[in-house]
Enzyme design. Structure first.
Site, PDB file in Angstrom:
ATOM      1  N   ARG A  96     105.619  23.958  68.777  1.00  0.00           N
ATOM      2  CA  ARG A  96     104.652  25.010  68.430  1.00  0.00           C
ATOM      3  C   ARG A  96     104.175  25.738  69.686  1.00  0.00           C
ATOM      4  NH1 ARG A  96      99.025  24.289  64.970  1.00  0.00           N
ATOM      5  NH2 ARG A  96      98.085  26.290  65.542  1.00  0.00           N
ATOM      6  N   ASN A 150     104.409  24.599  57.250  1.00  0.00           N
ATOM      7  CA  ASN A 150     104.495  26.042  57.492  1.00  0.00           C
ATOM      8  C   ASN A 150     105.837  26.433  58.085  1.00  0.00           C
ATOM      9  OD1 ASN A 150     102.131  27.327  56.655  1.00  0.00           O
ATOM     10  ND2 ASN A 150     100.981  26.354  58.324  1.00  0.00           N
ATOM     11  N   CYS A 172      98.740  26.013  50.249  1.00  0.00           N
ATOM     12  CA  CYS A 172      97.998  26.418  51.448  1.00  0.00           C
ATOM     13  C   CYS A 172      96.518  26.265  51.174  1.00  0.00           C
ATOM     14  CB  CYS A 172      98.330  27.873  51.775  1.00  0.00           C
ATOM     15  SG  CYS A 172      97.409  28.526  53.174  1.00  0.00           S
ATOM     16  N   HIS A 202      99.716  33.423  53.469  1.00  0.00           N
ATOM     17  CA  HIS A 202      99.125  34.023  54.675  1.00  0.00           C
ATOM     18  C   HIS A 202      99.215  35.555  54.638  1.00  0.00           C
ATOM     19  CE1 HIS A 202      99.368  30.026  57.167  1.00  0.00           C
ATOM     20  NE2 HIS A 202      98.726  29.916  56.014  1.00  0.00           N
ATOM     21  N   TYR A 256      94.486  36.130  57.741  1.00  0.00           N
ATOM     22  CA  TYR A 256      95.730  36.409  58.452  1.00  0.00           C
ATOM     23  C   TYR A 256      96.098  37.893  58.459  1.00  0.00           C
ATOM     24  CZ  TYR A 256      96.978  31.493  59.073  1.00  0.00           C
ATOM     25  OH  TYR A 256      97.002  30.185  59.475  1.00  0.00           O
TER      26      TYR A 256
HETATM   27  C1  G6P Z   1      95.360  27.539  58.365  1.00  0.00           C
HETATM   28  C2  G6P Z   1      96.575  27.577  57.509  1.00  0.00           C
HETATM   29  C3  G6P Z   1      97.409  26.398  57.634  1.00  0.00           C
HETATM   30  C4  G6P Z   1      97.660  26.081  59.074  1.00  0.00           C
HETATM   31  C5  G6P Z   1      96.386  25.960  59.838  1.00  0.00           C
HETATM   32  C6  G6P Z   1      96.642  25.826  61.325  1.00  0.00           C
HETATM   33  O1  G6P Z   1      94.374  26.898  57.778  1.00  0.00           O
HETATM   34  O2  G6P Z   1      96.326  27.846  56.164  1.00  0.00           O
HETATM   35  O3  G6P Z   1      98.602  26.645  56.951  1.00  0.00           O
HETATM   36  O4  G6P Z   1      98.361  24.879  59.166  1.00  0.00           O
HETATM   37  O5  G6P Z   1      95.581  27.014  59.648  1.00  0.00           O
HETATM   38  O6  G6P Z   1      95.561  25.189  61.884  1.00  0.00           O
HETATM   39  P1  G6P Z   1      95.585  24.574  63.338  1.00  0.00           P
HETATM   40  O7  G6P Z   1      94.323  23.819  63.461  1.00  0.00           O
HETATM   41  O8  G6P Z   1      96.811  23.701  63.393  1.00  0.00           O
HETATM   42  O9  G6P Z   1      95.685  25.723  64.259  1.00  0.00           O
HETATM   43 MN    MN Z   2      98.375  27.857  55.235  1.00  0.00          MN
END
Ligand code: G6P
Ligand code: MN
Length: 441
Positions: A96, A150, A172, A202, A256
């Site tokens: 990531r 994701n 989600c 998103h 988003y």
């Molecule tokens: C949002 C999305 C999720 C994603 C997350 C990332 O809530 O809906 O799909 O996984 O953010 O969060 P993070 O804490 O990993 O940045």
């Molecule tokens: Mn999500």
């Protein structure tokens, strides 16, 4: 064959697992899970042991007869499962970090589900999920595959098109979060609020908002025009919307949407974090290390509140509500990623969309939306086409398709940059992209 419900959770060593277990414990009376199998891979063995032991302590504290099994043997976990939930991260957080940093190095947005980063997360993830779906065909053909990994939209698209497994749902936490936040801003109980969600994962819009059946859309747009009253998630900077834009848009954008309607501001913000080494992925890596420290405490037997700093907070509500509604054939409405089947006019019937669905034991049935307003239909279609080409690229390992997916994406403003980012990302992630034949590039 197990008595009662059996769930297999792939990526069981995830830091989110305590939230999932908490969700199952809370609902045990209506949704009695007898066996929860947490599965991980060799590289995730230590995390699985830590989080699995916390899960066991949580269940023990709650005094419910839910067995927690920890395993690296996926087939054993899948055998006769009723639900398979997938929450793994192929390449772990280091992948990531690359998804976010490499595009930013070339001056374009780096994000885990949008643009170039989202594409590469999809390329790594889709083949693994297709393999899981295939194994399900042999080991638990009647089970539901509930995916949180994701980019959930692109992944659901690929599973619907290429897996042959019919029972696929993408989940989600965003619709749940938006609903909770709006209920709060409107000062009404969540149960009285209904949002007509439609779009893609998103990239979902609230086409209308109702309190006790009466539309309050205008009031909501007024509220969201206040810079202090924004819809956001922990992982997205809550940059306020331009009130005139909200009025003109006439529907509720999701957090988003900032990537598309505020590309410049988001990019500036991301470049700042890039320079200081604090991209979201890097922040999350630190947060995860802290969480796993806490999880090791033998006296801890609850989900620690620090988990709520993650963007995925409350995802277990979405997941557990879904499974319980299928199990109990509740017939309630939930916002899910499912096959369009004509719900949104102008999107292919077989494509994945994120819409409100009625959930019964037959699974989710999308509610008809009809045509989207012309002002938003184009973006939705463009991203849908991007997801389709991306899914095909993931399955075929085609360089051309991957390059085209990038060039179709509104967050990638140049063919030349697209090619550079593509080549660097293919190299950086090659360990997790076996479908790409590097010789032919
Ligand atoms: C949002 C999305 C999720 C994603 C997350 C990332 O809530 O809906 O799909 O996984 O953010 O969060 P993070 O804490 O990993 O940045
Ligand atoms: Mn999500």
């Amino acid at each position: 064959m197990c008595q009662g419900v059996k769930i297999a959770t792939i990526g069981g060593g995830s830091s989110y697992t305590p939230e999932f277990v908490e969700g199952l414990i809370k609902r045990y009376d209506e949704f009695p899970v007898r066996e929860l199998w947490l599965v991980d891979i060799e590289d995730g063995k230590d995390k699985l042991a830590i989080v699995g032991n916390l899960a066991k302590r949580m269940v023990e504290k709650a005094k419910i007869p839910m067995e927690i099994h920890l395993t690296l043997n996926r087939q054993e976990a899948l055998k006769d499962a009723d639900f398979v939930t997938t929450q793994m991260r192929v390449g772990l957080l280091d992948a990531r970090i690359k998804d976010e940093r490499i595009p930013l190095q070339y001056g374009i947005i780096g994000q885990e589900t949008n643009g170039a980063g989202g594409l590469f997360k999809g390329l790594r993830t889709i083949p693994v999920l297709l393999e899981i779906a295939k194994e399900m065909g042999e080991l638990c053909p009647r089970a539901w595959l509930i995916n949180f990994t994701n980019p959930a939209g692109m992944v659901t698209e690929a599973l619907l098109r290429y897996s042959g497994h019919e029972k696929i749902i993408g989940v989600c936490n965003l619709p749940v979060n938006v609903k909770m936040t709006l209920a709060n801003l409107l000062q009404v109980e969540t149960e009285r609020l209904h949002i007509t969600f439609a779009g893609l994962n998103h990239l979902v819009y609230g086409l209308d908002v109702f309190v006790d059946g009466e539309s309050v859309l205008e009031e909501v747009i007024d509220i969201l025009s206040d810079p202090d009253k924004q819809l956001s998630m922990q992982n997205i900077a809550p940059i306020p919307w331009e009130p005139a834009f909200l009025q003109a848009l006439g529907v509720v954008p999701c957090p988003y949407h900032r990537y598309y309607y505020k590309t410049k501001e988001i990019l500036e913000e991301e470049l700042e974090s890039f320079k200081s080494g604090t991209t979201r992925a890097e922040v999350v890596k630190k947060l995860e290390a802290e969480l796993f420290e806490l999880y090791q405490d033998p006296d801890l037997a609850i989900k620690p509140p620090q988990l709520e700093k993650r963007g995925g907070a409350y995802y277990s509500d979405a997941a557990c509500n879904l499974m319980s509604s299928i199990y109990n054939s509740k017939g309630d409405i939930q916002t899910l990623n499912v096959r369009n089947n004509g719900a949104i006019t102008g999107i292919p019937l077989e494509s994945a969309v994120e819409v409100n669905c009625i959930v019964t034991k037959e699974g989710p049935q999308p509610l008809a939306v009809g045509e989207l307003p012309v002002s938003i239909a184009g973006l939705v279609q463009q991203i849908k086409s991007f997801e389709r080409v991306a899914a095909e690229a993931a399955v075929t390992g085609s360089y051309d398709k991957t390059l085209m997916a990038l060039c179709m994406n509104p967050l990638v403003p140049s063919d030349r940059i697209a090619k550079k980012v593509l080549d660097e990302m293919l190299e950086a992630h090659k360990e997790y992209l076996p479908q790409f034949n590097r010789e032919s590039i």
